[in-house]
Design a protein around this motif. Structure first.
Motif, PDB file in Angstrom:
ATOM      1  N   ALA A 174       0.836  -1.202   0.000  1.00  0.00           N
ATOM      2  CA  ALA A 174       0.000   0.000   0.000  1.00  0.00           C
ATOM      3  C   ALA A 174       0.869   1.249   0.000  1.00  0.00           C
ATOM      4  O   ALA A 174       0.571   2.241  -0.692  1.00  0.00           O
ATOM      5  N   TRP A 175       1.960   1.236   0.758  1.00  0.00           N
ATOM      6  CA  TRP A 175       2.886   2.362   0.751  1.00  0.00           C
ATOM      7  C   TRP A 175       3.528   2.533  -0.620  1.00  0.00           C
ATOM      8  O   TRP A 175       3.699   3.655  -1.105  1.00  0.00           O
ATOM      9  N   ARG A 176       3.887   1.406  -1.246  1.00  0.00           N
ATOM     10  CA  ARG A 176       4.515   1.494  -2.578  1.00  0.00           C
ATOM     11  C   ARG A 176       3.553   2.149  -3.566  1.00  0.00           C
ATOM     12  O   ARG A 176       3.935   3.050  -4.326  1.00  0.00           O
ATOM     13  N   GLN A 177       2.304   1.716  -3.555  1.00  0.00           N
ATOM     14  CA  GLN A 177       1.334   2.257  -4.500  1.00  0.00           C
ATOM     15  C   GLN A 177       1.048   3.732  -4.214  1.00  0.00           C
ATOM     16  O   GLN A 177       0.904   4.541  -5.141  1.00  0.00           O
ATOM     17  N   ALA A 178       0.985   4.084  -2.934  1.00  0.00           N
ATOM     18  CA  ALA A 178       0.722   5.482  -2.585  1.00  0.00           C
ATOM     19  C   ALA A 178       1.875   6.375  -3.025  1.00  0.00           C
ATOM     20  O   ALA A 178       1.661   7.484  -3.541  1.00  0.00           O
ATOM     21  N   LEU A 179       3.114   5.900  -2.841  1.00  0.00           N
ATOM     22  CA  LEU A 179       4.256   6.713  -3.256  1.00  0.00           C
ATOM     23  C   LEU A 179       4.306   6.844  -4.768  1.00  0.00           C
ATOM     24  O   LEU A 179       4.646   7.904  -5.296  1.00  0.00           O
ATOM     25  N   ARG A 180       3.969   5.767  -5.470  1.00  0.00           N
ATOM     26  CA  ARG A 180       3.887   5.869  -6.930  1.00  0.00           C
ATOM     27  C   ARG A 180       2.861   6.918  -7.338  1.00  0.00           C
ATOM     28  O   ARG A 180       3.113   7.757  -8.211  1.00  0.00           O
ATOM     29  N   GLU A 181       1.702   6.867  -6.703  1.00  0.00           N
ATOM     30  CA  GLU A 181       0.630   7.794  -7.069  1.00  0.00           C
ATOM     31  C   GLU A 181       1.043   9.246  -6.850  1.00  0.00           C
ATOM     32  O   GLU A 181       0.812  10.104  -7.716  1.00  0.00           O
ATOM     33  N   VAL A 182       1.695   9.504  -5.724  1.00  0.00           N
ATOM     34  CA  VAL A 182       2.001  10.892  -5.374  1.00  0.00           C
ATOM     35  C   VAL A 182       3.351  11.330  -5.934  1.00  0.00           C
ATOM     36  O   VAL A 182       3.427  12.285  -6.719  1.00  0.00           O
ATOM     37  N   LEU A 183       4.436  10.664  -5.528  1.00  0.00           N
ATOM     38  CA  LEU A 183       5.763  11.121  -5.944  1.00  0.00           C
ATOM     39  C   LEU A 183       5.976  10.934  -7.436  1.00  0.00           C
ATOM     40  O   LEU A 183       6.386  11.863  -8.149  1.00  0.00           O
ATOM     41  N   ALA A 184       5.712   9.723  -7.941  1.00  0.00           N
ATOM     42  CA  ALA A 184       5.876   9.499  -9.376  1.00  0.00           C
ATOM     43  C   ALA A 184       4.889  10.337 -10.171  1.00  0.00           C
ATOM     44  O   ALA A 184       5.212  10.843 -11.255  1.00  0.00           O
ATOM     45  N   GLY A 185       3.686  10.506  -9.631  1.00  0.00           N
ATOM     46  CA  GLY A 185       2.711  11.345 -10.318  1.00  0.00           C
ATOM     47  C   GLY A 185       3.184  12.778 -10.469  1.00  0.00           C
ATOM     48  O   GLY A 185       3.006  13.398 -11.518  1.00  0.00           O
ATOM     49  N   LEU A 186       3.821  13.285  -9.424  1.00  0.00           N
ATOM     50  CA  LEU A 186       4.346  14.650  -9.499  1.00  0.00           C
ATOM     51  C   LEU A 186       5.546  14.740 -10.432  1.00  0.00           C
ATOM     52  O   LEU A 186       5.635  15.636 -11.272  1.00  0.00           O
ATOM     53  N   MET A 187       6.490  13.794 -10.292  1.00  0.00           N
ATOM     54  CA  MET A 187       7.721  13.859 -11.079  1.00  0.00           C
ATOM     55  C   MET A 187       7.467  13.575 -12.558  1.00  0.00           C
ATOM     56  O   MET A 187       7.974  14.271 -13.433  1.00  0.00           O
ATOM     57  N   ASP A 188       6.687  12.528 -12.822  1.00  0.00           N
ATOM     58  CA  ASP A 188       6.443  12.130 -14.208  1.00  0.00           C
ATOM     59  C   ASP A 188       5.283  12.892 -14.833  1.00  0.00           C
ATOM     60  O   ASP A 188       5.371  13.381 -15.962  1.00  0.00           O
ATOM     61  N   GLY A 189       4.189  12.971 -14.109  1.00  0.00           N
ATOM     62  CA  GLY A 189       2.985  13.561 -14.683  1.00  0.00           C
ATOM     63  C   GLY A 189       2.994  15.063 -14.739  1.00  0.00           C
ATOM     64  O   GLY A 189       2.367  15.664 -15.623  1.00  0.00           O
ATOM     65  N   GLU A 190       3.684  15.709 -13.785  1.00  0.00           N
ATOM     66  CA  GLU A 190       3.645  17.170 -13.715  1.00  0.00           C
ATOM     67  C   GLU A 190       5.011  17.821 -13.883  1.00  0.00           C
ATOM     68  O   GLU A 190       5.140  19.041 -13.753  1.00  0.00           O
ATOM     69  N   SER A 191       6.045  17.004 -14.134  1.00  0.00           N
ATOM     70  CA  SER A 191       7.414  17.516 -14.290  1.00  0.00           C
ATOM     71  C   SER A 191       7.857  18.322 -13.073  1.00  0.00           C
ATOM     72  O   SER A 191       8.606  19.302 -13.189  1.00  0.00           O
ATOM     73  N   ALA A 192       7.373  17.904 -11.891  1.00  0.00           N
ATOM     74  CA  ALA A 192       7.757  18.571 -10.659  1.00  0.00           C
ATOM     75  C   ALA A 192       9.181  18.162 -10.260  1.00  0.00           C
ATOM     76  O   ALA A 192       9.662  17.088 -10.628  1.00  0.00           O
ATOM     77  N   LEU A 193       9.837  19.022  -9.479  1.00  0.00           N
ATOM     78  CA  LEU A 193      11.213  18.776  -9.056  1.00  0.00           C
ATOM     79  C   LEU A 193      11.266  18.518  -7.555  1.00  0.00           C
ATOM     80  O   LEU A 193      10.653  19.257  -6.765  1.00  0.00           O
ATOM     81  N   VAL A 194      11.997  17.488  -7.182  1.00  0.00           N
ATOM     82  CA  VAL A 194      12.253  17.246  -5.765  1.00  0.00           C
ATOM     83  C   VAL A 194      13.339  18.217  -5.328  1.00  0.00           C
ATOM     84  O   VAL A 194      14.435  18.245  -5.886  1.00  0.00           O
ATOM     85  N   LYS A 195      13.035  19.027  -4.304  1.00  0.00           N
ATOM     86  CA  LYS A 195      13.947  20.078  -3.861  1.00  0.00           C
ATOM     87  C   LYS A 195      14.782  19.683  -2.651  1.00  0.00           C
ATOM     88  O   LYS A 195      15.719  20.396  -2.281  1.00  0.00           O
ATOM     89  N   GLY A 196      14.433  18.547  -2.030  1.00  0.00           N
ATOM     90  CA  GLY A 196      15.198  18.106  -0.880  1.00  0.00           C
ATOM     91  C   GLY A 196      14.364  17.258   0.053  1.00  0.00           C
ATOM     92  O   GLY A 196      13.283  16.768  -0.309  1.00  0.00           O
ATOM     93  N   PHE A 197      14.885  17.070   1.268  1.00  0.00           N
ATOM     94  CA  PHE A 197      14.246  16.222   2.278  1.00  0.00           C
ATOM     95  C   PHE A 197      14.000  17.063   3.522  1.00  0.00           C
ATOM     96  O   PHE A 197      14.907  17.728   4.032  1.00  0.00           O
ATOM     97  N   ALA A 198      12.758  17.018   4.030  1.00  0.00           N
ATOM     98  CA  ALA A 198      12.414  17.739   5.251  1.00  0.00           C
ATOM     99  C   ALA A 198      11.120  17.165   5.809  1.00  0.00           C
ATOM    100  O   ALA A 198      10.297  16.610   5.064  1.00  0.00           O
TER     101      ALA A 198
END
Length: 273
Positions: free
Chosen positions: A240-264
């Protein structure tokens, strides 16, 4: 002092603080020790080891990066990297593992210094984006940044760390000349600014992933505290965590060309364009 000379000085200081010595390796007995160290860390399928002795020998002989961290005569960490495209610009770090605190950081700083001396501008590697401690190490302690989400990159990995999960990875780029990377190498972890209007897109709610819809420009993507323990105790929850991270993080990076700015705040800080 050149950037590579300063980087080597910083790497030596990190090694001394960790109580290790970093050595470049090429002899078969040393490479066999690396092989066994990696086995003790990951306990992989014998037919699918992270890297073979023969491959390490070939890498070392052809001018690639094969190093060990020693506490006296005891090998407590090792790193293997190879030259990648574009030529003379990028080193790809295939595997780094350590069993002594501080040894992994010392290895990476030596790798940075070695890469700078060899004329490289960046080092890349992959890691499991669900591993919170690795995300903190790579983004905060080192200052590397993810730029590509890779689905099930290695296929099935029947070792003690990854068994039962898909091998999603993020590809990170360590831009060796960036000022914040030099600051991180000097012991000052990189912490991105988080604006007041940042909103959570994924949160850990009593151990379970909860996806939230957000339109904010900066999105916070929280990670579970220990996904390896979750895999052992509740494989369904791990998936469930894997699917949720795909939906959110991959969705932002791949689907919206968003940039990861760091860890906090226990996760990724992601900025929409």
């Amino acid at each position: 002092m050149t950037p590579s000379e300063l980087a080597f000085r910083t790497a030596v200081a990190a090694a001394e603080q960790a109580g290790v010595e970093i050595r470049e390796l090429e002899e078969i007995p040393d490479l066999e020790r690396v092989f066994h160290l990696y086995y003790d860390i990951w306990h992989p399928d014998p037919l699918n080891a992270p890297v073979s002795v023969e491959m390490m020998r070939a890498f070392s002989h052809t001018g690639n990066y094969v190093t060990g961290a020693y506490d006296g005569d005891l090998l407590v960490g090792a790193s293997v990297a190879f030259r990648a495209a574009p030529p003379a610009e990028r080193l790809h770090s295939h595997v780094t593992g350590a069993v002594k605190k501080g040894a992994g950081f010392a290895l990476k700083l030596h790798q940075r210094a070695w890469a700078l001396a060899a004329g490289f501008h960046q080092v890349t590697w992959t890691f499991d984006p669900l591993l919170r401690r690795n995300a903190y190490f790579n983004l905060a302690k080192l200052g590397a940044m993810p730029y590509e989400y890779l689905y099930d990159f290695y296929g099935a990995m029947p070792d003690e760390v990854n068994a039962g999960d898909e091998s999603d990875r993020v590809l990170v780029c360590w831009r060796l000349y960036d000022p914040h990377v030099a600051e991180a190498a000097a012991g000052r972890p990189y912490r991105p600014e988080v604006p007041a209007d940042a909103e959570p897109g994924l949160i850990d709610e009593q151990g379970r992933p909860v996806v939230r819809r957000t339109t904010s420009q900066v999105v916070l993507v929280q990670l579970p505290e220990d996904i390896e323990a979750i895999r052992r105790a509740d494989p369904g929850l791990a998936k469930a965590w894997r699917q949720a991270l795909r939906e959110v993080l991959a969705g932002l990076m791949d689907g919206e060309s968003a940039l990861v700015k760091g860890f906090a705040r226990g996760g990724y800080v992601v900025e929409r364009p």
